[in-house]
Design a protein around this motif. Sequence first.
Motif, PDB file in Angstrom:
ATOM      1  N   ASP A   1       0.936  -1.464   0.409  1.00  0.00           N
ATOM      2  CA  ASP A   1      -0.094   0.359   0.081  1.00  0.00           C
ATOM      3  C   ASP A   1       0.765   1.112   0.171  1.00  0.00           C
ATOM      4  O   ASP A   1       0.607   1.818  -0.423  1.00  0.00           O
ATOM      5  CB  ASP A   1      -0.994   0.158   1.052  1.00  0.00           C
TER       6      ASP A   1
ATOM      7  N   ALA B   1      -8.340   8.721  -8.890  1.00  0.00           N
ATOM      8  CA  ALA B   1      -9.224   7.358  -8.922  1.00  0.00           C
ATOM      9  C   ALA B   1      -8.587   6.966  -9.819  1.00  0.00           C
ATOM     10  O   ALA B   1      -7.891   5.527  -9.950  1.00  0.00           O
ATOM     11  CB  ALA B   1     -10.935   7.080  -8.811  1.00  0.00           C
TER      12      ALA B   1
ATOM     13  N   ARG C   1      -4.994   6.341  -8.904  1.00  0.00           N
ATOM     14  CA  ARG C   1      -4.792   5.236  -8.352  1.00  0.00           C
ATOM     15  C   ARG C   1      -4.375   3.852  -8.789  1.00  0.00           C
ATOM     16  O   ARG C   1      -4.085   2.535  -7.981  1.00  0.00           O
ATOM     17  CB  ARG C   1      -5.756   5.020  -7.097  1.00  0.00           C
ATOM     18  N   VAL C   2      -6.071   3.905  -9.482  1.00  0.00           N
ATOM     19  CA  VAL C   2      -5.985   2.459 -10.446  1.00  0.00           C
ATOM     20  C   VAL C   2      -4.609   2.456 -11.649  1.00  0.00           C
ATOM     21  O   VAL C   2      -3.833   0.877 -11.592  1.00  0.00           O
ATOM     22  CB  VAL C   2      -6.912   2.542 -11.281  1.00  0.00           C
TER      23      VAL C   2
ATOM     24  N   SER D   1      -1.521  -0.677 -11.027  1.00  0.00           N
ATOM     25  CA  SER D   1      -0.844  -1.876 -11.992  1.00  0.00           C
ATOM     26  C   SER D   1       0.011  -2.179 -11.928  1.00  0.00           C
ATOM     27  O   SER D   1       1.313  -2.222 -11.774  1.00  0.00           O
ATOM     28  CB  SER D   1      -1.246  -1.523 -13.262  1.00  0.00           C
TER      29      SER D   1
ATOM     30  N   ARG E   1     -11.255  -1.375 -15.542  1.00  0.00           N
ATOM     31  CA  ARG E   1     -10.420  -1.197 -13.601  1.00  0.00           C
ATOM     32  C   ARG E   1     -10.989   0.412 -12.650  1.00  0.00           C
ATOM     33  O   ARG E   1     -11.308   0.427 -12.171  1.00  0.00           O
ATOM     34  CB  ARG E   1      -9.104  -1.176 -13.619  1.00  0.00           C
ATOM     35  N   ALA E   2     -10.823   1.017 -13.817  1.00  0.00           N
ATOM     36  CA  ALA E   2     -11.684   2.936 -13.091  1.00  0.00           C
ATOM     37  C   ALA E   2     -13.035   2.509 -13.078  1.00  0.00           C
ATOM     38  O   ALA E   2     -13.169   3.195 -12.018  1.00  0.00           O
ATOM     39  CB  ALA E   2     -11.297   3.675 -13.990  1.00  0.00           C
ATOM     40  N   GLU E   3     -13.916   1.958 -13.837  1.00  0.00           N
ATOM     41  CA  GLU E   3     -15.290   2.390 -13.726  1.00  0.00           C
ATOM     42  C   GLU E   3     -15.515   1.293 -12.450  1.00  0.00           C
ATOM     43  O   GLU E   3     -16.448   0.880 -11.993  1.00  0.00           O
ATOM     44  CB  GLU E   3     -15.717   1.447 -14.995  1.00  0.00           C
ATOM     45  N   ALA E   4     -14.796  -0.128 -12.760  1.00  0.00           N
ATOM     46  CA  ALA E   4     -14.852  -0.810 -11.682  1.00  0.00           C
ATOM     47  C   ALA E   4     -14.734  -0.474 -10.344  1.00  0.00           C
ATOM     48  O   ALA E   4     -15.807  -0.962  -9.052  1.00  0.00           O
ATOM     49  CB  ALA E   4     -14.078  -1.718 -11.825  1.00  0.00           C
ATOM     50  N   ALA E   5     -14.441   0.750 -10.156  1.00  0.00           N
ATOM     51  CA  ALA E   5     -13.553   0.734  -8.704  1.00  0.00           C
ATOM     52  C   ALA E   5     -13.938   2.036  -8.740  1.00  0.00           C
ATOM     53  O   ALA E   5     -14.120   2.936  -7.004  1.00  0.00           O
ATOM     54  CB  ALA E   5     -11.695   1.622  -8.724  1.00  0.00           C
TER      55      ALA E   5
ATOM     56  N   ALA F   1     -15.033   5.097 -10.636  1.00  0.00           N
ATOM     57  CA  ALA F   1     -14.272   6.489 -10.708  1.00  0.00           C
ATOM     58  C   ALA F   1     -15.191   6.807 -11.660  1.00  0.00           C
ATOM     59  O   ALA F   1     -14.791   8.323 -11.265  1.00  0.00           O
ATOM     60  CB  ALA F   1     -12.543   5.810 -11.464  1.00  0.00           C
TER      61      ALA F   1
END
Length: 148
Positions: A4, A31, A34-35, A39, A51-55, A57
């Motif tokens: 982290d 956001a 962070r993605v 990676s 991935r951003a959408e899944a998070a 963003a």
Amino acid sequence: MLHDGFMENRASQLEQALRRAGVRVTRQRAALLRVIAASEDHPDAAELHRRAEAAGAGVSLATVYRTLTTLQTQGVIDKLEFQGEPARWEAADQRHHDHMIDLDTGEVMEFTNDRIERLQAEIAAEMGYDIVHHRLELYVRRRGSPGA
């Protein structure tokens, strides 16, 4: 697996690069950063968008492309253009490595090999040069696979 603290530091570096370029760091861009920081593979823009959408963003694909281009210009990420594939991205803060691309699966594998590095330096020296920078890409198929 990235820890982290490392990911937070990388995301902070990406954010600073955007600010240096005069780009406002919105909640959506933060956001996305962070993605990107998390990676460990070589995602293309569409995968980063997914991935951003899944998070959660809520970032557009156009913003993903603009952000990647700005980060590349700032020298904090590298654009990898493999034959016949969409551009992929990786952090620029990694030690030197080469890539092997599986033509059947699209998987990109990183590797280092001291013998290859020495041989490249020897060849350049024999021709009167010093290597300043290089990229080696091997396009491969698993032995015994169709088309091999």
